[in-house]
Design an enzyme around this catalytic site. Structure first.
Site, PDB file in Angstrom:
ATOM      1  N   ARG A 177       0.952  -1.199  -0.176  1.00 63.67           N
ATOM      2  CA  ARG A 177       0.019   0.023  -0.057  1.00 63.67           C
ATOM      3  C   ARG A 177       0.825   1.325  -0.047  1.00 63.67           C
ATOM      4  O   ARG A 177       1.976   1.299   0.402  1.00 63.67           O
ATOM      5  CB  ARG A 177      -1.013  -0.020   1.257  1.00 63.67           C
ATOM      6  CG  ARG A 177      -2.071  -1.017   1.156  1.00 63.67           C
ATOM      7  CD  ARG A 177      -2.753  -1.000   2.449  1.00 63.67           C
ATOM      8  NE  ARG A 177      -2.280  -1.135   3.827  1.00 63.67           N
ATOM      9  CZ  ARG A 177      -1.833   0.115   4.492  1.00 63.67           C
ATOM     10  NH1 ARG A 177      -2.320   1.399   4.034  1.00 63.67           N
ATOM     11  NH2 ARG A 177      -1.332   0.080   5.542  1.00 63.67           N
ATOM     12  N   LYS A 321      -8.436  -2.254   1.356  1.00 69.64           N
ATOM     13  CA  LYS A 321      -8.404  -1.522   2.514  1.00 69.64           C
ATOM     14  C   LYS A 321      -9.029  -0.235   2.345  1.00 69.64           C
ATOM     15  O   LYS A 321      -9.664   0.451   3.209  1.00 69.64           O
ATOM     16  CB  LYS A 321      -7.002  -1.130   2.910  1.00 69.64           C
ATOM     17  CG  LYS A 321      -6.014  -2.414   3.337  1.00 69.64           C
ATOM     18  CD  LYS A 321      -6.793  -3.075   4.670  1.00 69.64           C
ATOM     19  CE  LYS A 321      -5.966  -4.077   5.160  1.00 69.64           C
ATOM     20  NZ  LYS A 321      -6.680  -4.742   6.347  1.00 69.64           N
ATOM     21  N   HIS A 340     -10.669  -4.480  13.047  1.00 65.79           N
ATOM     22  CA  HIS A 340      -9.702  -4.880  12.424  1.00 65.79           C
ATOM     23  C   HIS A 340      -9.195  -6.086  13.316  1.00 65.79           C
ATOM     24  O   HIS A 340      -8.456  -5.911  14.177  1.00 65.79           O
ATOM     25  CB  HIS A 340      -8.379  -3.788  12.403  1.00 65.79           C
ATOM     26  CG  HIS A 340      -7.376  -4.186  11.317  1.00 65.79           C
ATOM     27  ND1 HIS A 340      -6.010  -3.878  11.453  1.00 65.79           N
ATOM     28  CD2 HIS A 340      -7.353  -5.400  10.461  1.00 65.79           C
ATOM     29  CE1 HIS A 340      -5.399  -4.533  10.629  1.00 65.79           C
ATOM     30  NE2 HIS A 340      -6.105  -5.344   9.930  1.00 65.79           N
ATOM     31  N   SER A 358       0.732  -6.687  12.653  1.00 63.88           N
ATOM     32  CA  SER A 358       1.303  -7.622  11.712  1.00 63.88           C
ATOM     33  C   SER A 358       2.565  -8.328  12.795  1.00 63.88           C
ATOM     34  O   SER A 358       3.355  -7.661  13.389  1.00 63.88           O
ATOM     35  CB  SER A 358       2.196  -6.812  10.602  1.00 63.88           C
ATOM     36  OG  SER A 358       2.882  -8.149   9.944  1.00 63.88           O
ATOM     37  N   LYS A 362      -1.743 -13.096  15.031  1.00 63.12           N
ATOM     38  CA  LYS A 362      -3.209 -12.806  14.820  1.00 63.12           C
ATOM     39  C   LYS A 362      -4.085 -14.154  13.906  1.00 63.12           C
ATOM     40  O   LYS A 362      -5.016 -14.727  14.265  1.00 63.12           O
ATOM     41  CB  LYS A 362      -3.832 -11.611  14.407  1.00 63.12           C
ATOM     42  CG  LYS A 362      -5.288 -11.344  14.300  1.00 63.12           C
ATOM     43  CD  LYS A 362      -5.696  -9.862  13.717  1.00 63.12           C
ATOM     44  CE  LYS A 362      -4.965  -9.702  12.350  1.00 63.12           C
ATOM     45  NZ  LYS A 362      -5.683  -8.400  11.479  1.00 63.12           N
ATOM     46  N   THR A 363      -3.225 -14.097  12.716  1.00 64.32           N
ATOM     47  CA  THR A 363      -3.835 -15.158  11.700  1.00 64.32           C
ATOM     48  C   THR A 363      -3.757 -16.516  12.174  1.00 64.32           C
ATOM     49  O   THR A 363      -4.712 -17.375  12.260  1.00 64.32           O
ATOM     50  CB  THR A 363      -3.175 -14.823  10.096  1.00 64.32           C
ATOM     51  OG1 THR A 363      -3.501 -13.676   9.837  1.00 64.32           O
ATOM     52  CG2 THR A 363      -3.781 -15.786   9.379  1.00 64.32           C
ATOM     53  N   ASP A 377      -9.760 -10.895   9.194  1.00 67.74           N
ATOM     54  CA  ASP A 377      -9.153  -9.618   9.142  1.00 67.74           C
ATOM     55  C   ASP A 377     -10.359  -8.394   9.737  1.00 67.74           C
ATOM     56  O   ASP A 377      -9.875  -7.677  10.306  1.00 67.74           O
ATOM     57  CB  ASP A 377      -8.507  -9.622   7.942  1.00 67.74           C
ATOM     58  CG  ASP A 377      -7.584  -8.461   7.846  1.00 67.74           C
ATOM     59  OD1 ASP A 377      -6.840  -8.058   8.708  1.00 67.74           O
ATOM     60  OD2 ASP A 377      -7.688  -7.317   6.948  1.00 67.74           O
ATOM     61  N   ARG A 491       1.305 -12.151  -1.339  1.00 63.55           N
ATOM     62  CA  ARG A 491       0.383 -12.615  -0.618  1.00 63.55           C
ATOM     63  C   ARG A 491      -0.634 -13.477  -1.652  1.00 63.55           C
ATOM     64  O   ARG A 491      -0.355 -13.465  -2.643  1.00 63.55           O
ATOM     65  CB  ARG A 491      -0.690 -11.423  -0.296  1.00 63.55           C
ATOM     66  CG  ARG A 491      -0.005 -10.301   0.720  1.00 63.55           C
ATOM     67  CD  ARG A 491      -0.826  -9.163   1.261  1.00 63.55           C
ATOM     68  NE  ARG A 491      -0.255  -8.621   2.320  1.00 63.55           N
ATOM     69  CZ  ARG A 491      -0.870  -8.771   3.524  1.00 63.55           C
ATOM     70  NH1 ARG A 491      -1.644  -9.688   3.873  1.00 63.55           N
ATOM     71  NH2 ARG A 491      -0.264  -7.888   4.691  1.00 63.55           N
TER      72      ARG A 491
END
Length: 707
Positions: A177, A321, A340, A358, A362-363, A377, A491
């Site tokens: 981004r 996003k 989020h 990051s 979390k994932t 997410d 990704r």
């Protein structure tokens, strides 16, 4: 050979070579039961290869036809209205109506039509006299993944099918981004947005947005074909948002097909006018002489017009996003909390939210084979419960392996799209450890320069350097040393149903646990702490984790980083507004807050060791089961956190960080240092009232480190 030219095999008689039945040409000697194969079907009535190819695929509408009860011309009328809507979306501000649009791939116009083919209707608006009125814009509407694969491989250089069946593609010069190029129109609609210091929202005016919109629309209308996706956001039907994405690349269309919620054919029939539209003209740059522009890239959000314009970047994550930012604006106005976070649900219906930046896990922690995945997410928490905003997952796959992340590994199959990965030229097997596309490139050296034009912002020169291809070196002069790195941002985007234990539809009851994840490289936060409501709000607003040496250039020791609400780059309102709604919902539904450290123990990064993932999973399991609510607790110094004295499967000595440090003085100094960083970060929120309860505001301010 017999006169009739036919052959047969007999079950008995003389054997041929290798013991096989000998071929007989005597038709009379052939019995029906002796025939081993009959290919006497009617031959294809095609006279040319084109005609034969036209028979290969049956003609079908991309949506289920309207029921006959609505009248014989209902389907034609619906089709016309659909194209009128798309034409209106693509309308230029300098002309009365939109472009001429026709559905279908222009490359198929030369194909031999079948007799049963349904003719394509198109909408021909009246345009001002110009060359734009002499052409059609072909609309490829809600194509299937197979069709988008075909389009990408035919027309987009750098598109390939990998050995797993996923589509590999490139996002161009930008592999991440561009937050400094994101702009939001500041007008009466957005007066209540979070502006100023610390805010991710950089303002632009309405006129500049219109200039960029015109540039994007004109570019899209100049193309022979554009891709249009009509899809949904939010699995909660009561708060569902209709979005339309207009893009120039099949890659972008497939990405959004995966990431948004895919309508059923019946839902598509009644889709109507979208609530929000994205114009992705990322292959075309913005005009750098336009006001507010600091580079050739611009991502512009106009909340009054409900539109988003993308210029100068082909990175697909900007669309994802951008829509998340939209939801962060729209949902709080409905009393719905946008989050989020990851989210999963146990078999007993207990829901947990996972917040984390990051590298915090979390994932990994929200993906649990013993629980249903609601989403990884983006979520909403309404009066109806929790719901996923998206219809897919966008997973980082640098160093991905089947052993570490089997669900993500297996989800990268036909229908998935992988960005900027490197694969074997022959086998097409992806090497997820190769960072050639997104990592630092040897032909783009980092240097120290001297400034040519002091009036131009440094970011402009950074973007010029970043936009160069790997085979070019451009000399740019700066007054200060400038170091930068390109993120290792390979990704994969895939539909959420590719995850075996995904809960479809992606909704659940009210959360029971709110888990805040921090990778504390200072090594002073406990592996798990139970938080009261005020502490949960304090740490939610803070959004803490730590960068360690090696994650970014120039970092030699742990560095604290704070991202409000664990997603400051995407929130639109002040963080305290989201915190107030979260506090209200946690109180109303009895949710418990937890702070889980997935970082270091026994010392800071370099001297201590990272907490084992197996221990963290045991802690998360104890939270889910409710066992941690029954544990005995002691309070820590400085942060005042309640830590359990024991957790099944976790060594008791690591639960209190003070016990794991050999150098007690170093522990105390590091603890005070981190506490000071928290206090300094929170100074920006001291003047804000959190919710309607001023007492809660005082409690939250008191919930931070106490020296």
């Amino acid at each position: 050979m017999a006169a009739n030219g036919e052959f047969s095999f007999r079950s008995g008689g003389v054997k041929g070579r290798n013991g096989l039945p000998k071929i007989h040409t005597d038709k009379k000697a052939v019995d029906e039961k002796d025939i081993c194969h009959d290919d006497s079907a009617t031959p294809v009535k095609a006279q040319t290869l084109d005609e034969l190819h036209s028979l290969q695929m049956k003609k079908s509408a991309p949506t289920t036809p309207i029921q006959a009860a609505l009248g014989p011309f209902a389907e034609e009328e619906r089709h016309k209205q659909q194209l009128q809507s798309i034409s209106a979306s693509l309308a230029s501000l300098t002309r009365e109506t939109g472009p001429k649009v026709v559905k279908g791939d222009p490359a198929r116009a030369a194909e031999t039509p079948r007799v049963s083919a349904v003719s394509h209707h198109h909408f021909e608006p009246t345009l001002d006299i110009s060359d734009s009125g002499l052409k059609f814009t072909h609309i490829l509407y809600n194509l299937s993944p197979a069709e988008l694969y075909e389009q990408a491989i035919k027309y987009e250089k750098g598109s390939f099918i990998t050995s797993s069946g996923a589509l590999a593609t490139l996002s161009g010069a930008k592999t991440g981004r561009s937050p400094r190029d994101k702009r939001v129109v500041k007008d009466e609609t957005t007066e209540d947005l979070w502006w100023g210091k610390g805010s991710p929202n950089i303002e632009m005016d309405e006129h500049t947005f219109m200039v960029n919109r015109e540039r994007a629309v004109d570019y899209l209308c100049s193309l022979e074909k554009v891709y249009v996706n009509d899809q949904f956001l939010n699995w909660d039907p009561e708060h569902r948002i209709k979005v339309r994405i207009v893009s120039a690349r099949a890659y972008h269309s497939l990405f959004m097909h995966n990431m948004c919620i895919r309508p059923t054919p019946e839902e598509l029939e009644s889709f109507g006018t979208p609530d929000f539209t994205i114009y992705n003209a990322g292959q075309f740059p913005c005009n750098r002489y336009t006001h507010y522009m600091t580079s050739s890239t611009s991502i512009d959000l106009n909340l009054a017009r409900r539109e988003m314009v993308i210029l100068g970047t082909q990175y697909a994550g900007e669309m994802k996003k951008g829509l998340f930012s939209l939801m962060h604006y729209l949902m709080p106005k409905r009393g719905v909390l946008s989050l989020h976070s990851g989210c999963n649900m146990g078999k007993a219906g207990d829901v947990a939210l996972f917040f984390g930046l990051s590298g915090t896990g979390k994932t990994t922690l929200s993906t649990d084979h013993n629980r249903y995945l609601i989403g990884d997410d983006e979520h909403c928490w309404s009066d109806n419960g929790v719901s996923n905003i998206e219809g897919g997952c966008y997973a980082k796959c640098i160093d991905l392996s089947r052993e570490k992340e089997p669900d993500i590994w297996n989800a990268i199959k036909f229908g998935a799209v992988v960005e900027n990965v490197v694969f074997d030229e022959h086998t097409r097997e992806v090497d997820y450890s190769d960072k050639s596309v997104t990592g630092k490139h040897s032909k783009m050296p980092l240097c120290t320069f001297t400034l040519i034009r002091p009036t131009v912002r440094r970011i402009e020169y950074f973007e010029r350097l970043h936009d160069q291809t790997s085979s070019e070196i451009i000399f740019i002069y700066l007054s200060e040393p400038l170091a930068f790195s390109i993120s290792e941002n390979t990704r994969a985007a895939y539909p959420i149903e590719f995850i075996p234990n995904a809960k479809i539809p992606c909704v659940g009851p009210h959360p029971k646990n709110v888990i805040l994840l921090a990778c504390d490289a200072f090594g002073v936060l406990p592996p798990v702490s139970k938080l009261n409501l005020a502490q949960t709000m304090y740490h939610f607003i803070s959004g803490y984790t730590a960068l360690v040496a090696g994650t970014e250039d120039g970092i030699k020791e742990p560095t604290a980083t704070f991202s409000a609400c664990f997603g400051a780059a995407f929130i639109m309102l002040h963080p305290t507004k989201y915190a107030a709604v979260l506090a209200d919902k946690m109180q109303k539904h009895g949710a418990t807050g937890w702070l889980v450290n997935t970082g270091w123990s026994g010392g800071s990064y370099g001297s201590g060791s990272r907490i084992k993932l197996a221990y963290t999973r045991k802690i998360i399991d104890a939270i889910h089961s409710g066992e941690l609510l029954k544990a005995s607790y002691v309070k820590t110094e400085v942060f005042g956190l309640e830590i359990p004295t024991e957790v099944e499967g976790v060594p008791a000595e690591i639960l209190n960080p003070a016990n794991t440090w050999g150098n007690k003085k170093a522990h105390e100094e590091t603890l005070l240092k981190l506490g000071g960083l928290f206090k300094k970060n929170f100074e920006g929120f001291l003047s804000y009232k959190i919710g309607t309860d001023s007492k809660l505001t005082e409690e939250i301010l008191a919930a931070g480190p106490n020296f």
